[in-house]
Motif scaffolding. Structure first.
Motif, PDB file in Angstrom:
ATOM      1  N   LYS A 181      24.580 -12.479   4.574  1.00  0.00           N
ATOM      2  CA  LYS A 181      25.216 -13.379   5.532  1.00  0.00           C
ATOM      3  C   LYS A 181      24.178 -14.001   6.460  1.00  0.00           C
ATOM      4  N   ASP A 182      23.038 -13.295   6.630  1.00  0.00           N
ATOM      5  CA  ASP A 182      21.945 -13.791   7.468  1.00  0.00           C
ATOM      6  C   ASP A 182      20.627 -13.566   6.729  1.00  0.00           C
ATOM      7  N   ASP A 183      19.591 -14.270   7.160  1.00  0.00           N
ATOM      8  CA  ASP A 183      18.268 -14.060   6.573  1.00  0.00           C
ATOM      9  C   ASP A 183      17.840 -12.605   6.756  1.00  0.00           C
ATOM     10  N   LEU A 184      17.112 -12.097   5.776  1.00  0.00           N
ATOM     11  CA  LEU A 184      16.550 -10.752   5.876  1.00  0.00           C
ATOM     12  C   LEU A 184      15.051 -10.847   5.646  1.00  0.00           C
ATOM     13  N   THR A 185      14.263 -10.352   6.614  1.00  0.00           N
ATOM     14  CA  THR A 185      12.806 -10.359   6.507  1.00  0.00           C
ATOM     15  C   THR A 185      12.302  -8.949   6.231  1.00  0.00           C
ATOM     16  N   ILE A 186      11.445  -8.825   5.217  1.00  0.00           N
ATOM     17  CA  ILE A 186      10.803  -7.549   4.889  1.00  0.00           C
ATOM     18  C   ILE A 186       9.300  -7.758   4.980  1.00  0.00           C
ATOM     19  N   THR A 187       8.653  -6.984   5.833  1.00  0.00           N
ATOM     20  CA  THR A 187       7.201  -7.101   5.974  1.00  0.00           C
ATOM     21  C   THR A 187       6.499  -6.290   4.889  1.00  0.00           C
ATOM     22  N   VAL A 188       5.350  -6.777   4.459  1.00  0.00           N
ATOM     23  CA  VAL A 188       4.557  -6.145   3.405  1.00  0.00           C
ATOM     24  C   VAL A 188       3.151  -5.925   3.951  1.00  0.00           C
ATOM     25  N   THR A 189       2.741  -4.646   4.040  1.00  0.00           N
ATOM     26  CA  THR A 189       1.437  -4.328   4.624  1.00  0.00           C
ATOM     27  C   THR A 189       0.673  -3.386   3.699  1.00  0.00           C
ATOM     28  N   PRO A 190      -0.497  -3.794   3.228  1.00  0.00           N
ATOM     29  CA  PRO A 190      -1.281  -2.872   2.392  1.00  0.00           C
ATOM     30  C   PRO A 190      -1.777  -1.690   3.214  1.00  0.00           C
ATOM     31  N   LYS A 191      -1.912  -0.558   2.563  1.00  0.00           N
ATOM     32  CA  LYS A 191      -2.439   0.639   3.217  1.00  0.00           C
ATOM     33  C   LYS A 191      -3.842   0.352   3.750  1.00  0.00           C
ATOM     34  N   ALA A 192      -4.164   0.959   4.867  1.00  0.00           N
ATOM     35  CA  ALA A 192      -5.469   0.731   5.485  1.00  0.00           C
ATOM     36  C   ALA A 192      -6.591   1.019   4.494  1.00  0.00           C
ATOM     37  N   GLY A 193      -7.522   0.081   4.395  1.00  0.00           N
ATOM     38  CA  GLY A 193      -8.643   0.227   3.480  1.00  0.00           C
ATOM     39  C   GLY A 193      -8.400  -0.390   2.115  1.00  0.00           C
ATOM     40  N   GLU A 194      -7.155  -0.836   1.859  1.00  0.00           N
ATOM     41  CA  GLU A 194      -6.820  -1.398   0.547  1.00  0.00           C
ATOM     42  C   GLU A 194      -6.560  -2.908   0.619  1.00  0.00           C
ATOM     43  N   GLU A 195      -6.794  -3.499   1.775  1.00  0.00           N
ATOM     44  CA  GLU A 195      -6.479  -4.915   1.969  1.00  0.00           C
ATOM     45  C   GLU A 195      -7.234  -5.819   0.991  1.00  0.00           C
TER      46      GLU A 195
END
Length: 644
Positions: A181-195
């Motif tokens: 019914k509304d926008d849904l935002t999901i953040t995606v963050t690589p594990k530290a050191g894997e960027e």
């Protein structure tokens, strides 16, 4: 789909995301059948439900000529709701009816079943089953997802194994099992050191209102010459806001990065001796546009006559040239629509170019119904399973307690002018040909099944009586896995065997069965390996695994041991044919608890859990190569069937 329940009457069960299966009324129910059985239809209002929502089931007989007539008696329809763990009617629903009555004169009945308002704490796939004696029913077997919330999740598109090689791309998919019914935002963050492992990794995925999913642009797993080992990477996920109406099913996504710079394994264990990247699709010029639309980027266009990749230089340089392939692409022309033997289920992901190997030797304890027990997956594999799930044989018409999968191709019947016109008659297997099958076996240990890849002589089909009995026409077991062998290295490895008959024909027993146990791959049959056979010429056949030849048989050796030699294009003038099968080990019934489920439940489980303990063989591709000695002998075959 769920179990096919049959007795004296035939019942049709269908799918959704609650599997509905109908259990029969007994003679004690005091209900006589209609003079003319009326076709019934079952429909559901939703296949995804959460706490407090209502499952609405409609039974009707409208929309057909028979349905225009009112019911001439009361009809009791039995209902049940189960998961792979058992009945859940009272655990998940309030006031779930065990019987629904369509009264005399009624043509439609609608019932509403509330999902419990509290107490659920996870997502379940539920089979709902309905059964009415003496009635044909469509949509009777369906699967529904029931959970506490509408969960969101992030996954890799067409990649349930979550493995990505260095240099390859992948696509992230964010989805919810309902329309937002509304926008849904999901953040995606690589594990530290894997960027630095990724290129073009999005920081967030936004599913817009009115949709239920969104895909990222292609993300590249960067190559790193400084690493030589596979590595598990982690993406951390979170919804915005954190207290979303659509909580994440998992807050971490693990991705196995496959390092292309790691040291080569032994020739028998490592497929890189044949292909630098065996995952790479072979694609015909005809199908390239469709492959792109499917979303595939890791492919190479192959034409007849292109050289074998031979990346480890283990084959004679320039000897084997590409001819044909079955790549199991999930595109039009490689998959088709087909109806199950009992008419209850229609699959739209049935492989083209293969036919049912429903012989008596295969159907010892279960029926071959490839529509129900095999399919081309999103990843582009042919998945073949076996279950304790009632199935009907299209060969004998008998109903078995078990259902399984078996295919053949390249079968030509001597004297039958129509056999070269069949879609499965798409390659002529003659001397001068090498056949490679990339396959893995999962969930089968101790199952009592016998996954196998075979070749047999076509002379058995309408051929010379001196050669058309088993094993006189010749059999080559390119791979068999004895899932109950007492020796672990055999049970988790494979065997490769030849079967040849006696000088005296039609004895029905092997005069010789030279075999080799490939125990070097023990414990790794759950990974893909390349099992191959070369019909070198009229005097020699050899087999191997990955980059290693494991066994060879010559005419001279066979005849020295008192066997007749069938592997010539004079004896088998129509060539050999190719077989994939999930057979019953020692022709005995399996005794394996995890096989006791419907085919719909199995499909749903494997879509979400590639490690589920369901006996299966998965074929990534089959590739045919020829050398300069090969000839099709001007015999007709379906060269227009292009399956790669």
């Amino acid at each position: 789909m769920k179990k096919i329940l049959e007795s004296t009457y035939l019942w049709m069960l269908l799918l959704l995301v609650v599997v509905v299966s109908m259990s029969g009324c007994s003679e004690d129910d005091g209900m006589s059948p209609l003079a003319e059985p009326v076709p019934l239809k079952m429909t559901l209002n939703s296949t995804d439900l959460v706490m407090g929502e209502v499952l609405e089931i409609t039974f009707d007989v409208t929309g057909t000529e028979e349905g225009k007539k009112a019911m001439n008696e009361d009809l009791n329809i039995k209902l049940s709701a189960t998961t792979d763990k058992g009945a859940v009617e009272q655990l998940i629903f309030d006031d779930f009816p065990s019987v629904v009555t369509l009264n005399k004169g009624e043509t439609t009945k609608k019932i509403q079943i509330p999902v419990k308002k509290e107490g659920l704490n996870r997502e379940r796939s539920v089979e709902i089953s309905a059964f009415a004696r003496g009635y044909r029913m469509t949509g009777a077997l369906q699967i529904v997802t029931v959970s506490d919330y509408h969960y969101s999740k992030v996954s890799l598109k067409n990649n349930a194994d979550n493995t990505v090689k260095e240099g390859q791309t992948f696509i992230l998919v964010a989805s919810v099992n309902t329309t937002l019914k509304d926008d849904l935002t999901i953040t995606v963050t690589p594990k530290a050191g894997e960027e630095e492992r990724y290129e073009n990794l999005p920081s967030e995925l936004v599913i817009p209102a009115g949709s239920n999913s969104i895909e990222s642009a292609p993300v590249t797993m960067k190559k790193d010459v400084n690493t030589t080992e596979d590595e598990e990477l982690t993406l951390d996920l979170a919804t915005v806001p954190v207290m979303s109406r659509y909580p994440l099913q998992a807050t971490k996504l693990a991705i196995m990065k496959i390092d292309i710079h790691k040291n080569m394994g032994s020739e028998v264990r490592d497929e890189r001796w044949l292909y630098e990247d065996a995952d790479q699709l072979f694609v015909s010029p005809k199908n390239e546009t469709a492959i792109k639309a499917w979303g595939q980027t890791n492919y190479v266009v192959m034409k007849e006559g292109d050289p074998h990749p031979n990346s480890g230089k283990v084959l004679p340089e320039g000897k084997w040239k590409f001819f044909r392939a079955y790549e199991f692409h999930k595109i039009s022309g490689c998959v088709m629509s087909k109806v199950s033997n009992d008419g209850e289920y229609t699959s739209d992901v049935h492989p083209v170019g293969l036919a049912d190997q429903n012989t008596g030797a295969v159907e010892t304890q279960g029926a071959v119904d490839n529509v129900k027990f095999s399919w081309v997956t999103d990843e582009g594999y042919l998945r073949m399973i076996s279950l304790k799930d009632k199935a009907k044989s299209s060969n004998t018409g008998n109903t078995f307690e078990f259902g399984t999968s078996a295919f053949y191709s390249c079968k030509f019947q001597r004297g039958n002018p129509n056999s070269p016109t069949w879609p499965a008659a798409n390659v002529r297997i003659y001397p001068g040909m090498r056949i490679e099958t990339r396959a893995r076996i999962r969930g089968a240990d101790y199952s009592g099944m016998l996954p196998g890849i075979w070749l047999q002589g076509n002379e058995q089909v309408g051929g010379n009586a001196q050669w058309n009995g088993w094993p006189d026409f010749g059999e080559i077991d390119v791979m068999e896995n004895n899932t109950k062998h007492p020796t672990p290295s055999y049970r988790t490895g494979v065997e490769q065997t030849f079967h040849l008959g006696d000088v005296k024909p039609n004895t029905g027993t092997s005069k010789i069965s030279p075999t080799v146990a490939v125990t070097d791959i023990a414990g790794t049959i759950g990974d893909f390996h390349i099992y191959w056979v070369e019909w070198v010429d009229n005097q020699t056949v050899r087999m191997g695994v990955n980059g290693k030849q494991t066994i060879e048989l010559t005419q001279a050796d066979a005849e020295r041991q008192g066997a007749r030699w069938p592997f010539t294009d004079q004896v088998n003038s129509e060539g050999l044919y190719y077989i994939l099968t999930m057979m019953f080990l020692h022709k005995a019934k399996p005794d394996y608890p995890s096989m006791e489920m419907s085919y719909l439940t199995a499909r749903n489980m494997l879509k979400n859990n590639p490690n589920a303990q369901i006996p299966r063989m998965e074929i990534d591709w089959v590739r045919f190569y020829i050398d300069d000695t090969y000839s099709d002998h001007n015999m007709p075959w379906r060269s227009d069937v292009i399956l790669y």
